[in-house]
Design an enzyme around this catalytic site. Structure first.
Site, PDB file in Angstrom:
ATOM      1  N   ASP A   1       0.875  -1.172   0.000  1.00  0.00           N
ATOM      2  CA  ASP A   1       0.000   0.000   0.000  1.00  0.00           C
ATOM      3  C   ASP A   1       0.914   1.225   0.000  1.00  0.00           C
ATOM      4  OD1 ASP A   1       1.004   0.324   2.523  1.00  0.00           O
ATOM      5  OD2 ASP A   1      -0.912   0.114   3.558  1.00  0.00           O
TER       6      ASP A   1
ATOM      7  N   PHE B   1      -3.502   5.386   3.927  1.00  0.00           N
ATOM      8  CA  PHE B   1      -4.476   5.053   4.960  1.00  0.00           C
ATOM      9  C   PHE B   1      -3.871   5.212   6.354  1.00  0.00           C
ATOM     10  CE2 PHE B   1      -6.549   1.978   7.797  1.00  0.00           C
ATOM     11  CZ  PHE B   1      -7.847   2.442   7.732  1.00  0.00           C
TER      12      PHE B   1
ATOM     13  N   GLN C   1     -11.149   7.398  -5.091  1.00  0.00           N
ATOM     14  CA  GLN C   1     -11.652   7.884  -3.802  1.00  0.00           C
ATOM     15  C   GLN C   1     -12.983   8.609  -4.023  1.00  0.00           C
ATOM     16  OE1 GLN C   1     -10.788   7.143  -0.843  1.00  0.00           O
ATOM     17  NE2 GLN C   1      -8.653   6.419  -0.954  1.00  0.00           N
TER      18      GLN C   1
ATOM     19  N   ASP D   1      -7.783  -7.318   0.374  1.00  0.00           N
ATOM     20  CA  ASP D   1      -6.828  -7.538   1.470  1.00  0.00           C
ATOM     21  C   ASP D   1      -7.493  -7.084   2.752  1.00  0.00           C
ATOM     22  OD1 ASP D   1      -6.399  -4.488   1.073  1.00  0.00           O
ATOM     23  OD2 ASP D   1      -5.342  -4.971   2.924  1.00  0.00           O
TER      24      ASP D   1
ATOM     25  N   CYS E   1     -13.442 -28.207   7.322  1.00  0.00           N
ATOM     26  CA  CYS E   1     -12.152 -27.649   6.897  1.00  0.00           C
ATOM     27  C   CYS E   1     -11.068 -28.724   6.920  1.00  0.00           C
ATOM     28  CB  CYS E   1     -11.781 -26.514   7.843  1.00  0.00           C
ATOM     29  SG  CYS E   1     -10.223 -25.718   7.447  1.00  0.00           S
TER      30      CYS E   1
ATOM     31  N   CYS F   1      -7.645 -27.768   6.785  1.00  0.00           N
ATOM     32  CA  CYS F   1      -6.370 -27.072   6.993  1.00  0.00           C
ATOM     33  C   CYS F   1      -5.531 -27.852   8.009  1.00  0.00           C
ATOM     34  CB  CYS F   1      -6.593 -25.639   7.472  1.00  0.00           C
ATOM     35  SG  CYS F   1      -7.038 -25.476   9.210  1.00  0.00           S
TER      36      CYS F   1
ATOM     37  N   CYS G   1      -7.185 -27.895  11.473  1.00  0.00           N
ATOM     38  CA  CYS G   1      -8.380 -28.738  11.608  1.00  0.00           C
ATOM     39  C   CYS G   1      -8.066 -30.226  11.413  1.00  0.00           C
ATOM     40  CB  CYS G   1      -9.463 -28.259  10.650  1.00  0.00           C
ATOM     41  SG  CYS G   1     -10.148 -26.656  11.186  1.00  0.00           S
TER      42      CYS G   1
ATOM     43  N   HIS H   1      -5.749 -21.299  10.257  1.00  0.00           N
ATOM     44  CA  HIS H   1      -7.115 -21.668   9.898  1.00  0.00           C
ATOM     45  C   HIS H   1      -7.857 -20.517   9.205  1.00  0.00           C
ATOM     46  CE1 HIS H   1     -11.143 -23.251   9.946  1.00  0.00           C
ATOM     47  NE2 HIS H   1     -11.517 -22.093  10.461  1.00  0.00           N
TER      48      HIS H   1
END
Lengths: 371, 371
Positions: free
Chosen positions: B92, B96, B188, B265, B303, B305, B308, B334
């Site tokens: 970025d 911000f 913007q 993001d 899940c 992953c 999990c 996760h």
């Protein structure tokens, strides 16, 4: 399902090569056991422990009893299942922890009454209670409930505590009846060689499958610890594993092996890692040091761990400066790998009858007091 | 070495399938980009990011400028090399962050003067300075320096900020001359559709290789954000990627895709993970909740992953209760996996012309306000 094979004793030292068999695998000794106090080796995943070659870890009865409670661990199918660790586990007995509570505990013949360091709640550890907890936790190797005296202590008190430890060891043996778990005895006696000899003799007569030397590395100068090992270890049976509790600096591992120790554990490598201190071939290195700001080389130029293969001192220093978790993950991986690799090199040296040469070379590189 | 292939547009929505090519690989869109603010995705290793299928991450110019400094990152060979990330990176512009500093910053036509949130030191970000920093950091995609207004704001101020953002975008384009890096423009205009339209038009005329919609998800109700997307996205070129900044809750990703967004993001998945909140097919789950104490099932029953597949709610709850790092590592893995998998499922649904069905099924399971 527990046995110990003594494979070889070095020709001119007490250093020895062995194999400990548990139902969770074979452990080549001498071995260093990473410490997973609260059912996790801090900052590491079980997968990463496997990757660096750990075969056995230690977990703490005192902490697990308080949180999450041994009953919950039992309900989960035991510690291996709870934390998803496929290798072997040894639990200490909580002895060291409750005695370290100082004013928060009271010792009687029955056991130790103490207050939790978390919420002040009152608890009683007796040999029978500790066996109940360790059987619920379900490690491969459990330790007897012992009294670890502080340093320095009088001969009189060390004797009293040592004798109590022996009586408690007998009670532990009586209370322990889990077939798939073995119980190790713990030799106490402070720095008094006569007391250590009595303790060793008494415990050996109880015929434990393994023996620990406890109450060392509690603040005494290293040469005094080495002297106790010199006099005590020869009193322990040749055909059983010997475990030096709470020892884990590289030089102490080398010296322990020299004196016939097979197993070690210590929080040192993981604790100093979280503060940004790492072992290198040359000694300790403090990564926050400004001189590493532009250093784009690995932590240890001789290391091939995940951290050293992939990251630079400059990057890891940045991670510590900005308090990023990856920083202490990387130093933890490195320090544990360093010690496990050190033990592997020690085993190879014993196998080649070259342990004294190895030790000499180790000290020619490693500066014990360098930070 | 940057291109965007628009592979397919859904037959009855604006949802689209594409491929972004950078010199660090191919990124299937729509894509979610994990955030690595300080040159590390918090609690994750680059290796773990690869394992969960991340192809591109975002890093923050403001933070890296302050620590370790863009010059050091440049000296390390750029961000990819510094943090050892082999995939693509987007940075970025710090816009911000500096506007979020409130009283600590002052905006002029030249740029933004601000004080560091770390040590109070004074700094000046101009479009030219930010380009210098982003070129030093060396991501594949850099963002123009923009002014992000807070919510709510007046039409007058939103207009002023939007016009300034366009003038700064021109200055960024002039100052940017790194061939192996592309620069995205940022639309913007707050929640004012007329301003958004002007901003889009002006930026499109500057012919950026990609466009972000900025200044959303800053506190406004979600329906207002969706309306802005409905009116703004159609004004952006079909053949260029569209990036909705700072958006990352599962429902907002679905809604963004529906409206033609290709890239997202957000720090949300990693931030809430560190507090013990995880995404599941049914909605959010707070792992510290007492009802999970004896729950020996995975975080999300749907899940696969690493977390999990290997750990239970009871264990992860214990890790959070005792403040163990492994706890937040497991929830972070996760949550990121959940979002990357969600995006994969979205892409598959678009490919099969079944995105609206997918969306319906998503909402039939996922309770947006459940915690």
């Amino acid at each position: 399902m527990f046995s110990f094979d003594l494979i070889k004793t070095n020709n001119n030292t007490r250093a020895r090569l062995g194999k400990v068999h548990t139902s969770h695998g074979v452990i080549d000794t001498p071995v260093f056991m990473p410490v997973g106090t609260q059912a996790t080796v801090k900052a590491m995943s079980p997968h990463e422990l496997e990757e660096i070659g750990a075969k056995i870890i230690l977990s703490n009865t005192y902490h697990l009893y308080l949180r999450p409670g041994h009953e919950l661990v039992k309900e989960a199918g035991g510690l291996h299942s709870f934390m998803n660790w496929k290798g072997s586990i040894l639990t200490d007995s909580g002895g060291f922890q409750v005695f370290s509570l100082g004013d928060l505990r009271k010792i009687t013949e029955e056991g130790v009454e103490f207050r939790s360091h978390i919420d002040g709640s009152k608890h009683l550890f007796t040999p029978e209670k500790v066996m109940e907890i360790e059987m619920a936790l379900g490690p491969d190797i459990a330790m007897v409930f012992d009294e670890c005296v502080s340093y320095p202590t009088t001969h009189e008190y060390a004797k009293e505590a040592m004798e109590r430890t022996t009586r408690w060891a007998e009670r532990c043996l009586k209370a322990h009846d889990r077939e798939d778990q073995v119980l190790f005895g713990i030799v106490q006696g402070g720095l008094y060689h006569d007391l250590r000899a009595i303790s060793a003799q008494d415990l050996v007569s109880l015929d434990f499958p393994g023996y620990a030397v406890g109450g060392l590395s509690v603040g005494e100068p290293k040469p005094l610890m080495y002297e106790v090992l010199d006099s005590t270890v020869p009193l322990l049976p040749e055909n059983k594993p010997r475990y030096l509790m709470g020892v884990g600096s590289p030089d102490c591992l080398v010296e322990g092996v020299l004196r016939g120790i097979d197993m070690f554990d210590c929080v040192l490598p993981t604790r100093i890692a979280r503060n940004g201190t790492v072992f290198t071939k040359e000694g300790k290195l403090v990564i926050r040091n400004a001189k590493y700001k532009h250093d784009f080389t690995p932590l240890d130029h001789h290391c091939d761990c995940y951290t050293c293969r992939n990251f630079t001192r400059a990057y890891i220093r940045h991670l510590f400066n900005v308090n990023e978790i990856l920083g202490l993950r990387l130093t933890t991986i490195h320090n544990l790998y360093y010690l496990l690799k050190l033990m592997e090199n020690i085993r190879n040296a014993i196998a080649a009858d070259a342990f004294l040469d190895f030790r000499e070379e180790f000290y020619s590189n490693y500066q014990v007091n360098k930070v």
